[in-house]
Design a protein around this motif. Structure first.
Motif, PDB file in Angstrom:
ATOM      1  N   ASN A  72       0.807  -1.224   0.000  1.00  0.00           N
ATOM      2  CA  ASN A  72       0.000   0.000   0.000  1.00  0.00           C
ATOM      3  C   ASN A  72       0.839   1.272   0.000  1.00  0.00           C
ATOM      4  N   THR A  73       2.152   1.144  -0.094  1.00  0.00           N
ATOM      5  CA  THR A  73       3.009   2.328   0.051  1.00  0.00           C
ATOM      6  C   THR A  73       3.896   2.622  -1.150  1.00  0.00           C
ATOM      7  N   THR A  74       4.320   1.596  -1.880  1.00  0.00           N
ATOM      8  CA  THR A  74       5.266   1.802  -2.981  1.00  0.00           C
ATOM      9  C   THR A  74       4.632   2.590  -4.123  1.00  0.00           C
ATOM     10  N   LEU A  75       5.406   3.525  -4.675  1.00  0.00           N
ATOM     11  CA  LEU A  75       4.965   4.312  -5.828  1.00  0.00           C
ATOM     12  C   LEU A  75       5.632   3.797  -7.092  1.00  0.00           C
ATOM     13  N   VAL A  76       4.864   3.733  -8.165  1.00  0.00           N
ATOM     14  CA  VAL A  76       5.362   3.277  -9.461  1.00  0.00           C
ATOM     15  C   VAL A  76       5.145   4.380 -10.489  1.00  0.00           C
ATOM     16  N   GLU A  77       6.120   4.567 -11.373  1.00  0.00           N
ATOM     17  CA  GLU A  77       6.019   5.590 -12.415  1.00  0.00           C
ATOM     18  C   GLU A  77       4.940   5.215 -13.432  1.00  0.00           C
ATOM     19  N   MET A  78       4.087   6.170 -13.772  1.00  0.00           N
ATOM     20  CA  MET A  78       3.056   5.930 -14.781  1.00  0.00           C
ATOM     21  C   MET A  78       3.690   5.689 -16.147  1.00  0.00           C
ATOM     22  N   ASN A  79       4.747   6.432 -16.427  1.00  0.00           N
ATOM     23  CA  ASN A  79       5.465   6.331 -17.694  1.00  0.00           C
ATOM     24  C   ASN A  79       6.917   5.999 -17.358  1.00  0.00           C
ATOM     25  N   PRO A  80       7.261   4.723 -17.243  1.00  0.00           N
ATOM     26  CA  PRO A  80       8.576   4.322 -16.755  1.00  0.00           C
ATOM     27  C   PRO A  80       9.739   5.038 -17.434  1.00  0.00           C
ATOM     28  N   GLY A  81      10.577   5.678 -16.606  1.00  0.00           N
ATOM     29  CA  GLY A  81      11.757   6.353 -17.117  1.00  0.00           C
ATOM     30  C   GLY A  81      11.529   7.763 -17.620  1.00  0.00           C
ATOM     31  N   ASN A  82      10.270   8.176 -17.730  1.00  0.00           N
ATOM     32  CA  ASN A  82       9.997   9.502 -18.288  1.00  0.00           C
ATOM     33  C   ASN A  82       8.719  10.086 -17.694  1.00  0.00           C
ATOM     34  N   PHE A  83       8.577   9.945 -16.382  1.00  0.00           N
ATOM     35  CA  PHE A  83       7.310  10.317 -15.744  1.00  0.00           C
ATOM     36  C   PHE A  83       7.230  11.783 -15.337  1.00  0.00           C
ATOM     37  N   LYS A  84       8.299  12.550 -15.593  1.00  0.00           N
ATOM     38  CA  LYS A  84       8.302  13.965 -15.226  1.00  0.00           C
ATOM     39  C   LYS A  84       8.057  14.881 -16.425  1.00  0.00           C
ATOM     40  N   THR A  85       7.970  14.309 -17.618  1.00  0.00           N
ATOM     41  CA  THR A  85       7.798  15.092 -18.834  1.00  0.00           C
ATOM     42  C   THR A  85       6.466  14.763 -19.493  1.00  0.00           C
ATOM     43  N   PHE A  86       5.738  15.791 -19.886  1.00  0.00           N
ATOM     44  CA  PHE A  86       4.449  15.602 -20.533  1.00  0.00           C
ATOM     45  C   PHE A  86       4.684  15.344 -22.020  1.00  0.00           C
ATOM     46  N   ASP A  87       4.377  14.126 -22.474  1.00  0.00           N
ATOM     47  CA  ASP A  87       4.574  13.777 -23.878  1.00  0.00           C
ATOM     48  C   ASP A  87       3.536  12.744 -24.304  1.00  0.00           C
ATOM     49  N   GLU A  88       3.721  12.182 -25.506  1.00  0.00           N
ATOM     50  CA  GLU A  88       2.741  11.244 -26.064  1.00  0.00           C
ATOM     51  C   GLU A  88       3.042   9.785 -25.730  1.00  0.00           C
ATOM     52  N   ASP A  89       4.057   9.524 -24.893  1.00  0.00           N
ATOM     53  CA  ASP A  89       4.472   8.149 -24.612  1.00  0.00           C
ATOM     54  C   ASP A  89       3.352   7.280 -24.048  1.00  0.00           C
ATOM     55  N   TYR A  90       2.401   7.898 -23.376  1.00  0.00           N
ATOM     56  CA  TYR A  90       1.278   7.146 -22.802  1.00  0.00           C
ATOM     57  C   TYR A  90       0.616   6.261 -23.843  1.00  0.00           C
ATOM     58  N   TYR A  91       0.410   6.800 -25.035  1.00  0.00           N
ATOM     59  CA  TYR A  91      -0.303   6.056 -26.071  1.00  0.00           C
ATOM     60  C   TYR A  91       0.531   4.889 -26.599  1.00  0.00           C
ATOM     61  N   THR A  92       1.836   5.070 -26.653  1.00  0.00           N
ATOM     62  CA  THR A  92       2.715   3.970 -27.051  1.00  0.00           C
ATOM     63  C   THR A  92       2.614   2.830 -26.046  1.00  0.00           C
ATOM     64  N   LEU A  93       2.586   3.194 -24.757  1.00  0.00           N
ATOM     65  CA  LEU A  93       2.483   2.181 -23.707  1.00  0.00           C
ATOM     66  C   LEU A  93       1.136   1.451 -23.770  1.00  0.00           C
ATOM     67  N   VAL A  94       0.053   2.203 -23.907  1.00  0.00           N
ATOM     68  CA  VAL A  94      -1.280   1.579 -23.958  1.00  0.00           C
ATOM     69  C   VAL A  94      -1.393   0.663 -25.174  1.00  0.00           C
ATOM     70  N   ALA A  95      -0.855   1.110 -26.302  1.00  0.00           N
ATOM     71  CA  ALA A  95      -0.907   0.295 -27.522  1.00  0.00           C
ATOM     72  C   ALA A  95      -0.155  -1.014 -27.348  1.00  0.00           C
ATOM     73  N   LYS A  96       0.873  -1.011 -26.492  1.00  0.00           N
ATOM     74  CA  LYS A  96       1.659  -2.223 -26.221  1.00  0.00           C
ATOM     75  C   LYS A  96       1.112  -3.014 -25.031  1.00  0.00           C
ATOM     76  N   ARG A  97      -0.079  -2.632 -24.572  1.00  0.00           N
ATOM     77  CA  ARG A  97      -0.742  -3.276 -23.418  1.00  0.00           C
ATOM     78  C   ARG A  97       0.056  -3.070 -22.125  1.00  0.00           C
ATOM     79  N   ARG A  98       0.631  -1.883 -22.006  1.00  0.00           N
ATOM     80  CA  ARG A  98       1.389  -1.547 -20.803  1.00  0.00           C
ATOM     81  C   ARG A  98       0.797  -0.346 -20.064  1.00  0.00           C
TER      82      ARG A  98
END
Length: 331
Positions: A242-268
């Protein structure tokens, strides 16, 4: 003559009814919003907000994501009225609901409000501050910028129960997601676009642990998630964590970009609600387009959808108030 007179009276009554309906129906309240609302009453308002945000995020960039989400969480409960900022002596306000406990940066909103009150007391609403902060937080971490409509008033009610009833959980399926957005005047495309905000920030393991360990209650994993991604997540998140935090966008979670869609398309996609975007033809098409084109339209689309979201259930004119402090209603 009598017939014509009766028709005139009935026609006049109809016009008055329509006018009254437009005034009372909150769906039309957003028409009072406009870009540059404070141009005369507080001309430096937007510059003040931006200055505080740039200073804050240069020191604490991880605050950008929760500040952006704060605007989302505000608008989806009672509309964009700043109610998510209110405190309750009995811990029964929106911010006390479990999904809001991860929101951070309330002190930044207070800092912005203090600076604005010093420049032009009693003029800029907390609801407008949330909208401006969301825009400036996005732009400061290399995301898009857009013109924010302002002129909202602040609400006086904040309910944990209403937050529970209206905020979408990370387990929401595509049917529930679409229905919730459409009930607020947002389209299926808006759902696909605004979900892209998950490209920044972090989440606690408990928000998605069932996908790793107990998806159907039989100790199984979610078949809609990439098995290799599941293995990586299991190294970080143990059962019951209940305590560990995980990056929404592994390795690049501090920058607003389009990577989210690449991850979702890859089922990640981290949440079930992210994976759900592949369960509808329109949202899936949008995901695939942005993943294939490097987010060709995402930045422009995001600004448009944020403006639309910022119109949900707004209080304007004589409704609501301009709070002196964002955490409590005026006396």
């Amino acid at each position: 003559m009598a017939t014509r007179k009766l028709f005139s009276v009935l026609f006049l009554q109809l016009i008055m009814f329509v006018v009254l309906l437009l005034v009372l129906n909150p769906a039309y309240a957003h028409e009072s919003l406009k870009v540059g609302f404070y141009e005369k009453s507080c001309p430096e308002a937007e510059a003040i907000v931006k200055k505080v945000m740039v200073e804050t995020l240069s020191k604490a960039p991880t605050l950008a994501a929760p500040l952006i989400r704060m605007h989302f969480h505000d608008c989806f409960v009672r509309g964009c009225d700043g109610s998510v900022l209110l405190r309750s002596s009995t811990n029964q306000a929106e911010k006390d609901f479990v999904s809001n406990l991860n929101l951070r940066g309330f002190q930044i909103i207070d800092r912005v409000k203090s600076a604005l009150e010093k420049a032009c007391p009693g003029v800029v609403s907390c609801a407008d501050i949330l909208a401006l902060v969301a825009r400036d937080a996005t732009a400061t971490i290399k995301g898009p910028s857009w013109e924010v409509e302002t002129g909202r008033k602040d609400g006086r009610v904040s309910s944990e129960i209403e937050a529970h009833e209206n905020l979408l959980p990370p387990t929401a399926n595509i049917t529930r997601l679409i229905r919730s957005f459409q009930e607020r005047g947002l389209s299926i495309k808006d759902l696909a676009v605004l979900s892209g905000a998950h490209t920044v920030g972090t989440s606690h393991c408990y928000s998605f642990n069932d996908r790793l360990y107990n998806f159907t209650g039989k100790g199984d994993t979610d078949p809609n998630m990439d098995p290799n991604y599941i293995k990586r997540l299991k190294k970080k998140c143990k059962p019951g964590d209940n305590t560990t935090l995980v990056e929404m966008n592994p390795g690049n979670f501090k920058t607003f970009d389009e990577d989210y869609y690449t991850l979702v398309a890859k089922r990640r996609g981290l949440f079930q609600s992210d994976a759900a975007l592949l369960d509808n033809a329109e949202t899936k098409s949008y995901v695939k387009l942005q993943a294939a084109t490097g987010g060709s339209t995402f930045f422009d689309d995001f600004g448009v959808s944020m403006v639309k979201m910022g119109r949900i259930g707004v209080l304007t004119g004589k409704a609501g108030e301009i709070r002196k402090q964002c955490s409590k209603v005026n006396k």
